[in-house]
Every structure is written in C-alpha cells, then in structure tokens.
Write an enzyme that holds these catalytic residues in place. Sequence first.
Site, PDB file in Angstrom:
ATOM      1  N   GLU A 306       2.303  -1.949  -2.180  1.00  0.00           N
ATOM      2  CA  GLU A 306       3.070  -0.813  -2.688  1.00  0.00           C
ATOM      3  C   GLU A 306       4.577  -1.042  -2.576  1.00  0.00           C
ATOM      4  OE1 GLU A 306       1.390   2.573  -0.580  1.00  0.00           O
ATOM      5  OE2 GLU A 306      -0.164   2.758  -2.107  1.00  0.00           O
ATOM      6  N   ASP A 379      -8.646   4.472  -0.666  1.00  0.00           N
ATOM      7  CA  ASP A 379      -7.545   5.045   0.099  1.00  0.00           C
ATOM      8  C   ASP A 379      -7.898   6.402   0.697  1.00  0.00           C
ATOM      9  OD1 ASP A 379      -5.075   5.425   1.150  1.00  0.00           O
ATOM     10  OD2 ASP A 379      -4.005   5.657  -0.740  1.00  0.00           O
ATOM     11  N   GLU A 407      -4.378  13.689   4.196  1.00  0.00           N
ATOM     12  CA  GLU A 407      -3.619  13.520   2.962  1.00  0.00           C
ATOM     13  C   GLU A 407      -4.423  13.911   1.729  1.00  0.00           C
ATOM     14  OE1 GLU A 407      -2.268   9.516   2.441  1.00  0.00           O
ATOM     15  OE2 GLU A 407      -1.569   9.868   0.390  1.00  0.00           O
TER      16      GLU A 407
HETATM   17  C1  BDP Z   1      -1.456   6.026   0.973  1.00  0.00           C
HETATM   18  C2  BDP Z   1      -0.346   6.987   1.171  1.00  0.00           C
HETATM   19  C3  BDP Z   1       0.995   6.337   1.363  1.00  0.00           C
HETATM   20  C4  BDP Z   1       0.895   5.237   2.396  1.00  0.00           C
HETATM   21  C5  BDP Z   1      -0.193   4.262   2.007  1.00  0.00           C
HETATM   22  C6  BDP Z   1      -0.461   3.220   3.081  1.00  0.00           C
HETATM   23  O1  BDP Z   1      -0.286   7.854   0.053  1.00  0.00           O
HETATM   24  O2  BDP Z   1       1.900   7.342   1.743  1.00  0.00           O
HETATM   25  O3  BDP Z   1       2.097   4.576   2.537  1.00  0.00           O
HETATM   26  O4  BDP Z   1      -1.401   4.946   1.833  1.00  0.00           O
HETATM   27  O5  BDP Z   1      -1.474   3.367   3.778  1.00  0.00           O
HETATM   28  O6  BDP Z   1      -2.618   6.710   1.268  1.00  0.00           O
HETATM   29  O7  BDP Z   1       0.298   2.282   3.238  1.00  0.00           O
END
Ligand code: BDP
Length: 711
Positions: A306, A379, A407
């Site tokens: 990401e 996720d 989340e």
């Molecule tokens: C996702 C979240 C994000 C996190 C990412 C992670 O939306 O905020 O940075 O995972 O785990 O679920 O790195």
Amino acid sequence: MNDSFRGLALALLLALMPAWALAEDGYELWLRYRPLGGAAQARLQAHARGVVRLAPDSPTLLAAVDELRRGIGGLAGQEPARLSRPRAGALVLVTRALAPAGLELPWEQLGAEGYAIRQQRLQGRPVTVIAANGDIGLLYGSFAWLRAMQAGGDPAGLEMQSTPRIGLRLLNHWDNLDRHVERGYAGASLWDWWKLPDILDARYVDYARANASLGLNGTVLNNVNAKADSLTAPFIAKAAALAAVFRPYGLRVYLSARFSAPVELGGLATADPLEPAVQAWWQAKVDEICRAIPDFGGFLVKANSEGQPGPQDYGRSHADGANMLAQALAPHGGVVLWRAFVYTPDASDRARQAFAEFQPLDGRFAANVIVQVKNGPIDFQPREPFHPLFGAMPRTPLALELQITKEYLGFSTHLVHLGPLFQEVLRADTGHGGTVARVVDGTQEGHRLSAIAGVANTGTDRNWCGSHFDQANWYAFGRLAWEPDLEAARIAQDWVAQTFTRQPAARDAIVQLMLASREAVVDYMTPLGLHHLMDTGHHHGPGPWVDNLARADWNPTYFHRAGPGGIGFDRSPAGSNAVAQYAPSVAQRWADPRTTPPELLLWFHHLPWDHRMLSGRTLWAELIARYDRGVATVEDMARRWQALRPDVDAERHADVAAYLAVQSREARWWRDACIAYFQSVSGLPLPAGTRPPGQGLAAYKALHFGFAPGR
Ligand code: BDP
C-alpha cells in the site's frame, strides 16, 4: 440540618466515596474488584488474610503484591496484611530459588512465564501458594488467582498450572505520532507524545496492568504506516519512558520501522538493504535504541505494501530487507516482525498475492525474523477463510495478526464479539498436519520463536475501547494469545463475571448475546462468503456498487462480481485457482461448490442466482434470508439487553442500549442497501413475503459522511 449544611455533608460524602461508587464508566475494565458479598466474601477473607513474599524483591514482585492487595481489598472488603511468614489462610508468592523445603512443584514445566497455584501446608499452616520460576510468573499467577476469585471461584479449592503457548503476545497500535489512531474508534492515542518523556499519564500503568492481567508481553507503539520520526532521538526517549513504565508488568516495547529511514533521517542516497552504509545506519540506530531501551523487543515492518517503501524498491526481496534489520537486532536479542500483507496493483486475484510473494521465500529468513500474516487472505473481513500461508512455510515462524479494532465490523458502535472469530481461525485445520494454532505456537515445526499480534482497539475514551463490549475483544485476544485452545464461550463467561455480573443466569444471557453477535454481523454485512462490500474510505457502511477506485482490487464490484448471471468470486481451478494455495485436502473440499461450506461459498465460487443451496432455497433466496437473519439477530440482542436492565448498573446498561439501537438501524441499512443493489443486478423479484428495502437504491448510493475520500 439546614440546606447548606446538608449540601456540604453530601459533598463531603461524595468526596470520601471511592470513585467506583460514583460511576460505572468502564474505566476499570475487567479489574473492577467489587465486593463479593455474602458467604463468598467471608470465605475469601478467611483465605486471603495476608500476603507473604518468598521471592527476591523487584518492581514486578511489588506490582503483584499491590494488585493482590487492591483486588482482595475490593473483593473481600479488607486489604490483606503484608506478612513475613506463612500463617493460616495466607497467600504465599514463591519463586523456585527461595522455595521452602517440602514444596514440590514441576518447576521445569513452568518455564520463564508460567505459574502454579496450589493449596498447601507450609510450616504446618494451610496456605495458597502462587509459585513461579521468576517474578513475572508470580504477577501472571496473581492475576489468574484474582480472575478466579472475581468469577466466584472457591479460594480454598483453587489449583491450577499454566504456561503460555505462544512466546510473543503483542498488541499492535496503529497510532500516529500526532495521536490520530488509524482505524481507531476510541478517541486519540493513549501515548501523549508531546508530554512524554517528562509527563507520565497514570493511565500508562493501568494499560500495563490490563495487558499483564491477560499475559500480553509486548506492545508495538506506532502505526505500521510508520513515520521515520519515530526513530529519532526525541521519540526514542519518549518510547523509553513508556518502556520504563511497562517493564515491571512484563510488557516490552517494539516500534514500527519505516524502511526508508536511512534516506529520510540519515541522509543516505539509498535504503538498499544490501548496501553496507545502509546496514551500518540500521546497526547504529538499533544500538542507540537499545541503549535507551535495553529490553527493546524489535521492529514491526510494513514494506512494499500500500505504497510503503521496502526492499523491492531496490530490486531486493522481502527476505533481504527483513534479514538486514534482523542482523542489527540479533546482538540485542530483538526480533523482526515482517508483515505479509502485500498485494501488487496488477493482481488478477488479490487473495493470491501474499502467498505468491512469500511462500517461495520459506527458508530464506534469518533466525530472528517472524513473518506476520493476517488471519485471512484479504483484510480482516467479517469472515474469511484462514490465510493459505499458515502451514505452507514450515521453515519460517509465522505470527498470526488479528484485528481487535473493528474496522470492517461496524466500528465500536456495533456489538460484535470477536472471540468466536479468533477461535475459528486458530482452530482451522490447515491440512498441513494441524491447526493454525499449532503453526502459530511453533509446535508443528518446532520453532523456537512464536508470536501473535492483535491490532489494538484502545484510545483515550474513558472506557478505553469506544464501547463497553469492545473491551471483551481486547480481553479475548489476550486470553487466546496465552492459551489458543481456550473456548470462546468460557472466555466470555470470565469477562462478563469480571465486568457485568457473576449471577449465573444474567451472566449466561450476556454471554449468549455476545456469542451470537459475530454471525449476526456476517449475515447483515457479508453473508455466504461475500467480502469487501463496504463503502470507500470509512469502511463503515455498505457500498457494494462502488466500482470507480484507482485500483480495481479496492472496488467492491471486483470482489462480489455480481451480474445478471450470478454472484461470487471464482477462485476454483476454473477461475483464479487461489484455492490451489491450500493443502490438497482443503483445496479439494473448497474447489467444489457442493463441498464448500455455505459460509465460504461466494468466496470461492461464482454461482448462478438460481443455484440450489443445501437449505433447498435458491442462492438468491438464501442471500436474502441471511440478510434478514442478521437484522433479526441484532433486534433480538437489543430486546435481550433490555430484559437485563435489573442485572446491570444503570450507566452501562443505558450506554449499551443506545449503541444497540444504532446497530439495529445500521444492520437494516446494510441489509436494505445490499438487497436493493443486488436486486438491481440480478433483476429478480424478491421472494414472497420479503420486506422490500425502505428506500430505492439511489438513496443509499447518495449517502455521504464527510470523510475524506480514500479507499
Ligand atoms: C487495512 C487498513 C489500513 C492498514 C492496512 C494494513 O484499512 O488502514 O494500513 O490494513 O494492515 O485494513 O497495513
């Protein structure tokens, strides 16, 4: 008494009353220690008359004694005396080195952190012994004894022995240095970076007590989306101040490290892990941290994920990056937790990515590297199959990463108890010769290192977690981290007894409500294996129609693939074949819709709307039935909570009731919006008797919440 005198007397009385009598605001978590009352209280008084220490003095030992005095003082209504020798009805804290002759215990089995509790005669007097090899075991044993007493256990009959199955039991805080908590729903970060290191909030101690009471032994202070600043001298001093507060409670500090820090802080031209100057920079940095924090736990790293920097930016592998940091930490006994949460933008199936990148690296990581894997391949969705990496990297210790903060499960406004979710993944049979728990605790492959991590749900809210019931998710994570085979129901029972009520009927009614809540959220958000249907950015409400984000694999339409012909992501051999990443026995079962459990059906298969389900319904009718069941369960939870009014204090009862009203409304919103959308794609009429969505699809699509656009 005239009015002003009466007012003064009342004020004086209030000032003298203990804080708990004024408010049940949840601050004390599960360490409330309210008087047991009646015969149980008298019995505890008789069996906790005093505390004897047969152990070398240390801050940890003092913490244990303090906790026992506080706990017994509350539960029994009188603080135990500090005694210098055993007397009848005393609690004796004893380490191996100072154990009196005649005290036979399986010391070897207790290891560094375990404890034993025994009813014993010492110097002819009946006492309760809490024994351990070291002071941290005594602290854990004291908390375990207090937990049993809070739950109404018999002080004269309690015998137990326990050692943690997993070595590193960690919270991961996604806390930014400006105190914003990424995906946090409980206020600001607990860490007051501005005032640290000089000002130490008393709350830091209570945080450490809460974690120690569960046996958690490490905390990663800052967000995985890390800023290099967290590695500068001022922040190291701040982290060191926190570490000093946490140390007596056995809680070691770790930091998330930004891979490009040598460039950003060190002025180097590169962060290439094979570059000697980069290696030297990290070595110096680790040495500096360990001078300030001698028991520093190590680094957690999100790399090439990401948009975060990582070794691939220099054509190097995850193993190259992790090993470089591991080398710097090894002399200090630290570890690297290297996250496997990766997915490249051009992926055809995001669920395949982590396995594809990491599995081939098995055997290439240094001895002090642990690869940290989320519970499922996408996720933290309400339900996912277990991650295919578990069992598939036998030469690498794998940590399980769970998300305690909700989340994707309604934030802290929805009552969703995660014990059953955590248990489901720990107990999943990988098909590689054991469960996920066996991989994670290291026993399957005989790894020396083992770890489990929970993304924390704490913040500055008075009740720590944003809602009373979200405390139970922190609690369940901690208990399972210590003993992954514990029953979720048993954990929930303990928690309720420690927080709301010991009265069996009311306690069990609350437990039932908690246990039903996980399946409810699956049903009203993402039934039958659907996933990632939430709206953009905030991840709270429904957005199954979203199809316009920068990356295809951020779009709900990518994941559900609904069209006139059917719905679901085909991960069978005819589709992306992600199913082949599982062991053959598992892959075989999940490759065929007839042998795939309904809970995972649309995760692995794209099926026509008229596909016949085991229930006899068509897929379309089953989907709607599940959405309805989810809404009905939440409404039932709200009704059952109302009936518990006499059993719970007014303040927390009202709080929870208000949250359940929001949840009922939002469960309907999820159901209505999803049904409206899926109907617009399937073109099918609603089955007879179905309540139509309250509004048209356009109305749901038009809802906006003022969050900045993101994904
Ligand atoms: C996702 C979240 C994000 C996190 C990412 C992670 O939306 O905020 O940075 O995972 O785990 O679920 O790195």
